[in-house]
Write an enzyme that holds these catalytic residues in place. Structure first.
Site, short mmCIF file in Angstrom:
data_model
loop_
_atom_site.label_atom_id
_atom_site.label_comp_id
_atom_site.label_asym_id
_atom_site.label_seq_id
_atom_site.Cartn_x
_atom_site.Cartn_y
_atom_site.Cartn_z
N GLU A 1 2.13 -4.51 11.65
CA GLU A 1 1.67 -3.34 11.56
C GLU A 1 2.27 -2.17 12.38
O GLU A 1 2.54 -2.75 13.48
CB GLU A 1 0.37 -3.33 11.81
CG GLU A 1 -0.65 -4.17 10.73
CD GLU A 1 -1.47 -3.47 9.77
OE1 GLU A 1 -1.60 -2.26 9.95
OE2 GLU A 1 -1.80 -4.13 9.04
N HIS B 1 3.24 -3.13 7.01
CA HIS B 1 2.37 -2.30 6.78
C HIS B 1 2.19 -1.25 7.68
O HIS B 1 2.74 -1.42 9.02
CB HIS B 1 0.76 -2.95 6.74
CG HIS B 1 0.48 -3.93 5.42
ND1 HIS B 1 -0.39 -3.16 4.62
CD2 HIS B 1 0.63 -5.08 4.97
CE1 HIS B 1 -0.29 -4.10 3.62
NE2 HIS B 1 0.51 -5.28 3.93
N HIS C 1 0.90 -1.12 0.08
CA HIS C 1 0.10 -0.03 0.06
C HIS C 1 0.61 1.34 0.01
O HIS C 1 1.76 1.42 0.59
CB HIS C 1 -0.78 -0.06 1.34
CG HIS C 1 -1.97 -1.03 1.31
ND1 HIS C 1 -2.33 -1.67 2.28
CD2 HIS C 1 -2.51 -1.52 0.34
CE1 HIS C 1 -3.18 -2.52 1.94
NE2 HIS C 1 -3.21 -2.71 0.61
#
Length: 643
Positions: free
Chosen positions: A417, A344, A246
């Site tokens: 994350e 992420h 992303h």
């Protein structure tokens, strides 16, 4: 035209050809819908722009701002540009403002963020830097507001007040520190030129849709060695790290850079890891999306973390190439993939944490829990409450789910994350916002955890206590921490036997099984019922260590030898000790939970003697179906009664 190397936007040489300096229109082919040197004049004014008629620009690499409107004397509505070919995602912004007047005050309203539940509710604030102060700074919290606005159809609006204090500066605003494709290329060029003894090999795995490089770093000091001195089972273990699926997850790139920096550095842990394992690192899986300033998608509007299972050579060339590389490694006779870790950033939760998978197979699930626990013990900013293990249908196309299903059973696939906001300090309430250094540190913590993991499963030898103590003595006096009492290390040295792990009670990890919202999924899915096989582990959720009951370990490597009031102990499920003793310890731990025993067992006997078992016969059928709560009485009484 578009593939040229970009410069720092603050130098104001945008990579798009500028036909007309004062163009009002941002839809030119080059700008992709970003504003390109758009000057906002007050109504009724035309002609040459005066000082104070702000000039907005986002037509540079990673830039994102779609439109700016002046709606009051000093108030501007700013519209984020949605991802290319996908209107759904709007969160990332990165734009510059210049042509300001001395001490001009403005209020910027970002009006179309697509994700209402995010960290702007908590403590996240945008970043700013200017040409004379090139270090990113956070805006003061008192000047930043996030609220539902009636003027904007009751949408959430992010408003921030700002005062331009230097007339000649170009100011840049962003939601997180940008990390562009060009920055990665120059970083890789630098470390490649710097390495003298070939610690890693840089290669291009494939080209993206827009013909950018999909870089791969391979750290492999193992294959070249003679095949005789291989690790156990004859396989070379491979660890795969993926990052920036992303484009909006810029903190993940800093984390990845910290990881790379540590692994190719001179630290003894790094040398040990390089000598025993192969690392394959893909630092930017979606280079086009990053270049374009998208939030989640690639050029053609595909969210790459939802399309692993349908990736094709033409529309997802980067995923396709990574998939083929992993399949090849997985099928080889030499290599065994141990980890696929996808890095992420999270827009709605603080701290760093891991998402894992749930498995029907109890032992595989237990094995899967080990790495997050060790990471939790290593990382000061780890938030156990956010850690989640699920098998959510919506996420079937993400790397973590795809690889755990398609590759061998030895693979552990995780999403790591790290928050765009900050992490909690020791009091558990105060939030310290991350800096770039904080993200680098997360990457280093991740690398260190591999050492602990491989020691834990007995692939790497654990140093014997006395050796560790000798090593410590050679340090200069200043390196000893002052708080430790001298007496603590005066323990009789143990005989140098091979190390057998004591039953270990893990540090507190509240594992949350529901699939609540996360940046991993772009929405909030309903809590799903737990499959019968996995409900067993919900016991970990409420597991708290009693205050002050942690055993003083005389050995810094016996990481997690902690007692707890709730678990008398848990066996070592990561391997080591034959299957029988493992199963026995496992059942023993489950039974202890079933009895909800509150008495704490102290290990008075030598460490590697397991305590006396409570139970003689346990019906495995009953256990694996999660019916333990019915078994608080004697197991023998209804041993014959199958569920």
């Amino acid at each position: 035209m578009m593939f040229g190397m970009a410069c720092d936007p603050l130098k104001h040489t945008s990579m798009y050809e500028r036909m007309n300096e004062d163009s009002e229109d941002s839809d030119g082919e080059g700008g992709l819908g970003n504003v390109s040197r758009v000057i906002i004049r007050p109504p009724g004014q035309s002609g040459k722009a005066k000082r104070g008629h702000l000039c907005f620009d986002a037509a540079f690499e990673t830039g994102n701002l779609g439109k700016a409107d002046l709606i009051g004397d000093f108030e501007y509505d700013l519209f984020l540009r949605p991802d290319t070919c996908n209107p759904r995602f709007r969160f990332w912004f990165n734009f510059t403002v210049d042509n300001v007047k001395q001490d001009q005050r403005v209020l910027f309203n970002i009006v179309n963020i697509s994700k209402p539940r995010n960290l702007f509710n908590a403590s996240l604030v945008p970043l700013v830097k200017s040409s004379s102060r090139p270090k990113w700074q956070r805006l003061p919290k008192k000047n930043v507001f996030y609220y539902r606005s009636l003027l904007h159809q009751n949408h959430y609006v992010l408003s921030f007040a700002f005062s331009f204090d230097k007339e000649d500066d170009v100011y840049q605003f962003a939601v997180a520190p940008p990390y562009s494709y060009s920055r990665l290329q120059s970083y890789l060029n630098v470390i490649d030129a710097r390495q003298t003894d070939q610690r890693f090999v840089r290669s291009v795995l494939a080209k993206s849709v827009q013909n950018r490089n999909l870089d791969l770093l391979t750290i492999d000091h193992v294959t070249a060695k003679t095949k005789a001195s291989r690790l156990d089972r004859g396989f070379i273990r491979v660890i795969v790290i993926l990052c920036r699926v992303h484009p909006g997850d810029t903190p993940a790139s800093f984390m990845c850079q910290g990881f790379i920096e540590f692994l190719i550095g001179n630290h003894p842990i790094a040398a040990l890891l390089r000598d025993n394992f192969v690392f394959k690192i893909v630092p930017m899986v979606n280079p086009d999306g990053v270049f374009l300033g998208n939030n989640r998608c690639n050029l053609i509007g595909q969210d790459l973390n939802r399309t692993w299972q349908v990736a094709t050579e033409y529309s997802h060339p980067t995923l396709y190439a990574i998939r083929n590389m992993l399949k090849e490694l997985d099928n080889s006779d030499i290599y065994q993939i141990d980890f696929v870790i996808d890095l992420h950033a999270n827009q709605s939760l603080h701290g760093c944490f891991i998402y894992g998978n749930t498995y029907e197979d109890v032992y595989r699930h237990e094995r899967h829990l080990v790495f997050p626990r060790l990471f939790a013990a290593n990382a000061y900013d780890y938030v156990a409450e956010n850690t989640m293990f699920n098998a959510d249908e919506k996420k079937v196309g993400c790397a973590r789910r795809y690889f755990c299903e398609r590759l061998s059973d030895t693979v552990n696939a995780y999403t790591v994350e790290v928050s765009m906001g900050g992490h909690y300090l020791k009091d558990g309430k105060t939030v310290a916002l991350y800096t770039e250094d904080g993200y680098y540190r997360c990457g280093r913590n991740l690398a260190r955890t591999f050492l602990h993991y491989y020691r834990f499963i007995n692939v790497l030898p654990t140093p014997v206590v006395s050796e560790a103590r000798l090593r410590r003595r050679n340090r200069p006096r200043t390196h000893h921490s002052r708080s430790r009492s001298r007496t603590r290390y005066e323990v009789k040295p143990r005989p140098k036997t091979t190390r057998c792990y004591a039953p270990i009670a893990y540090t507190n990890l509240s594992i949350n099984y529901d699939s609540g919202g996360s940046s991993d999924e772009g929405g909030f899915s309903p809590t799903r019922p737990i499959a019968p096989g996995s409900s067993l582990f919900s016991g970990y959720r409420n597991y708290r260590r009693t205050h002050g009951s942690s055993a003083v370990t005389h050995d810094q490597y016996a990481l997690l030898a902690l007692k707890s009031s709730k678990y008398d102990h848990l066996g070592d499920f990561g391997g080591g000790g034959g299957g029988g003793s493992r199963a026995h310890a496992y059942l023993h731990g489950r039974a202890a939970t079933a009895e909800k025993s509150s008495k704490s067992v102290t290990f008075e006997q030598p460490l590697n003697v397991p305590p006396k078992p409570y139970l003689s016969i346990i019906d495995l059928n009953q256990l694996t179906r999660g019916c333990l709560n019915r078994k608080t009485g004697s197991f023998d009484a209804d041993h014959h009664h199958h569920h």
